[in-house]
Design a protein around this motif. Sequence first.
Motif, short mmCIF file in Angstrom:
data_model
loop_
_atom_site.label_atom_id
_atom_site.label_comp_id
_atom_site.label_asym_id
_atom_site.label_seq_id
_atom_site.Cartn_x
_atom_site.Cartn_y
_atom_site.Cartn_z
N VAL A 441 0.88 -1.28 -0.02
CA VAL A 441 -0.05 0.09 -0.07
C VAL A 441 0.82 1.32 0.09
O VAL A 441 2.08 1.33 0.29
N GLY A 442 0.22 2.28 -0.38
CA GLY A 442 0.68 3.66 -0.57
C GLY A 442 -0.09 4.74 -0.07
O GLY A 442 -1.46 4.42 -0.01
N LEU A 464 10.72 2.57 1.57
CA LEU A 464 9.68 2.10 2.47
C LEU A 464 8.67 1.22 1.88
O LEU A 464 8.10 1.39 0.54
N VAL A 465 8.46 -0.20 2.25
CA VAL A 465 7.61 -1.06 1.87
C VAL A 465 6.62 -1.27 2.94
O VAL A 465 7.00 -1.68 4.04
N THR A 466 5.49 -0.91 2.63
CA THR A 466 4.07 -1.25 3.50
C THR A 466 3.45 -2.39 3.21
O THR A 466 2.95 -2.24 1.82
N LEU A 467 3.15 -3.25 3.75
CA LEU A 467 2.44 -4.46 3.40
C LEU A 467 1.23 -4.73 4.29
O LEU A 467 1.39 -4.76 5.47
N ARG A 468 0.16 -4.64 3.78
CA ARG A 468 -1.23 -4.62 4.45
C ARG A 468 -1.60 -6.23 4.49
O ARG A 468 -1.92 -6.95 3.48
N VAL A 469 -1.54 -6.93 5.64
CA VAL A 469 -1.93 -8.26 5.88
C VAL A 469 -3.43 -8.35 5.93
O VAL A 469 -3.99 -7.94 7.30
N VAL A 498 10.68 -1.93 6.30
CA VAL A 498 9.54 -3.14 5.99
C VAL A 498 8.35 -2.59 7.04
O VAL A 498 8.62 -2.80 8.24
N VAL A 499 7.16 -2.28 6.83
CA VAL A 499 6.06 -2.00 7.77
C VAL A 499 4.91 -3.17 7.60
O VAL A 499 4.41 -3.15 6.47
N LEU A 500 4.60 -3.95 8.34
CA LEU A 500 3.62 -4.88 8.27
C LEU A 500 2.15 -4.03 8.93
O LEU A 500 2.44 -3.84 10.27
N LEU A 501 1.40 -3.72 8.07
CA LEU A 501 0.28 -3.10 8.62
C LEU A 501 -0.84 -4.51 8.92
O LEU A 501 -1.35 -4.86 8.32
N PHE A 502 -0.91 -4.17 10.25
CA PHE A 502 -1.84 -5.46 11.10
C PHE A 502 -3.33 -4.84 11.40
O PHE A 502 -3.92 -5.51 12.14
N SER A 503 -3.81 -4.04 10.66
CA SER A 503 -5.29 -3.41 11.15
C SER A 503 -6.16 -4.80 10.93
O SER A 503 -7.13 -4.70 11.21
N ALA A 504 -6.05 -5.90 9.80
CA ALA A 504 -6.84 -6.88 9.96
C ALA A 504 -6.39 -8.07 10.50
O ALA A 504 -6.99 -9.15 10.26
N VAL A 505 -5.62 -7.98 11.04
CA VAL A 505 -4.84 -9.35 11.72
C VAL A 505 -5.75 -9.47 13.05
O VAL A 505 -5.49 -8.66 14.11
N ASN A 506 -6.47 -10.13 13.40
CA ASN A 506 -7.24 -10.57 14.73
C ASN A 506 -6.33 -11.64 15.87
O ASN A 506 -6.59 -11.59 16.69
N GLU A 507 -5.48 -12.21 15.02
CA GLU A 507 -4.77 -13.48 15.64
C GLU A 507 -3.49 -13.69 15.24
O GLU A 507 -3.11 -13.60 14.18
N VAL A 508 -2.58 -14.04 16.10
CA VAL A 508 -1.00 -14.55 15.64
C VAL A 508 -0.88 -15.47 16.52
O VAL A 508 -0.61 -15.36 17.77
N ASP A 509 -0.67 -16.75 16.19
CA ASP A 509 -0.65 -18.03 16.81
C ASP A 509 1.02 -18.02 16.85
O ASP A 509 1.93 -17.32 16.50
N TYR A 510 1.41 -19.26 17.75
CA TYR A 510 2.93 -19.27 18.02
C TYR A 510 3.71 -19.57 16.88
O TYR A 510 4.88 -19.10 16.75
#
Length: 571
Positions: A441-442, A464-469, A498-510
């Motif tokens: 995204v930009g 700068l690379v921004t990746l929306r997950v 590198v920026v990971l945009l976590f606005s849609a991430v509800n869970e991160v398991d182990y």
Amino acid sequence: MTNPRRFLPILDWGRSYDRSSFSNDMIAAVIVTIMLIPQSLAYAMLAGLPPEAGIYASIAPIVLYAVFGTSRALAVGPVAVVSLLTASAIGHVAEQGTAGYAVAALTLAFLSGGILLLLGVLRLGFLANFLSHPVIAGFITASGILIALSQFKHILGISAYGHTLPEMLWSMIAHLDQINWITMAVGFSAIGFLVWVRGNLKPLLRRIGIGPTLADFLAKGGPVVAVVASTLAVWSFDLEGLGVQIVGAVPQSLPPLTLPSFAPDLVGALLVPALLISVIGFVESVSVAQTLAAKKRQRIDPDQELIGLGAANLGAAFTGGFPVTGGFSRSVVNFDAGAATPAAGIYTAMGLAVAAVSLTPLIYYLPNATLAATIIVAVLSLVDLSILKKTWGYSRADFTAVAATILLTLGLGVEIGVGAGVAISVLLHLYKTSRPHVAEVGLVPGTQHFRNIHRHEVEIDPSLVTLRVDESLYFVNARFLEDLIQSRVATGSAVKNVVLLFSAVNEVDYSALESLEAINARLGDMGVGLHLSEVKGPVMDRLNRSHVIEQLNGEVFLSQFDAWHALKGQS
């Protein structure tokens, strides 16, 4: 202390029961009782059981659901799909017409009731969500085809067998020389009449000045007219002597006290079919209940519905019935007739009890072809092949699930069909989530919003690379994200952050946590910073319980716009 109304909804609606509710419930009960008499007989025949079993399965279960259920309009009893599943399940363990077959039906109802009751007490109603709508639609469509085809042997007056489409077709073709033309005339006449009644009688009655309520009542009584007319025809012209198969003697009695079998071999053979019947019956029932409740702004408790349906099936097991659930057609009729409370079901049960005691001699000459016609016309509405076209245009994955469910149900039987449909849905879901949508995204000029660089005119920065997950991260897709970031950074030598945009991430398991640590280490070795933005609170709480945040090569930003301003232009 647990509120008793939690498990006994009758204590809730019963407190406000009045004369108006009684009047509405009685009217609805009369209409539904008239509808249920031929329908119950027909579904018992579909299940391979004596006709009285259909009436028995419509008495105690209705009363028990009225006590424990939460829907004020749901009508519980035998339904087409569950009757087909019953015949398929017990057909593998007992021969139709034997005492063992009837005992197996009781045992199946008992197991189904126990499973539903256990799921309700443990509040596990959400498990039914594993049956996706496309799978349910495909299964019901295929079941409707199988049900209709299975009844043509009664329409033609021939002997045929089989639980799959190829078996049924081959068997009927092999026995075409047995066709009884009088039976066929009775059967097709009944089908034609019932189809005409369903689509044309009510408008005709309205045109000649009959009020909407009475017109609807008369239209719903179409199957009763078919039953009466065909029974009189068989009796008057002695069609039994010409080979027309009839219902014959039906016991004049209230439902008997019966006991299911607890033989380990039988229970083991019926356990999986009972689970399928429980889940499919619950999904069908709760869907109908929620639809009708929404029209009156009432509330349905799915977990309590499990308890209500469980109690109903246990009641069927101990009173000569077979597995039951909430039926669509009878519930809609009950609702449209003005049922105000579940007491309408209790009055319906009383009407059916009267019928079981006093009216059964009147159906001695009722032809099986008429009951078969009733089933065929009833299940026509279940067949919806347009779901194939709809899912093909919208989602090939859903189309695959629907098509596979239909084909496997028709070709291999109902149990394998629905089981395969569930498995395919789960596998397709795992496949789709294993390759989550990740967008680079930009910044949209003049705003603080970020959008996909391949879909919109946006500002970008080579460093700068921004990746929306757009998916939660777990063991299935964690490695995919690793590979994607590695590939993107390797092709851009100017990338510094590198920026990971976590606005849609509800869970991160182990597993995903370990992947984040691996990504952080690799980017660190390459001199590239790893940053996170817009991390949701629960996700951040879990990340803080690990070492990934303190070891991060970059920062965690509250918003992506903050990350953009802090990191753009770095060299």
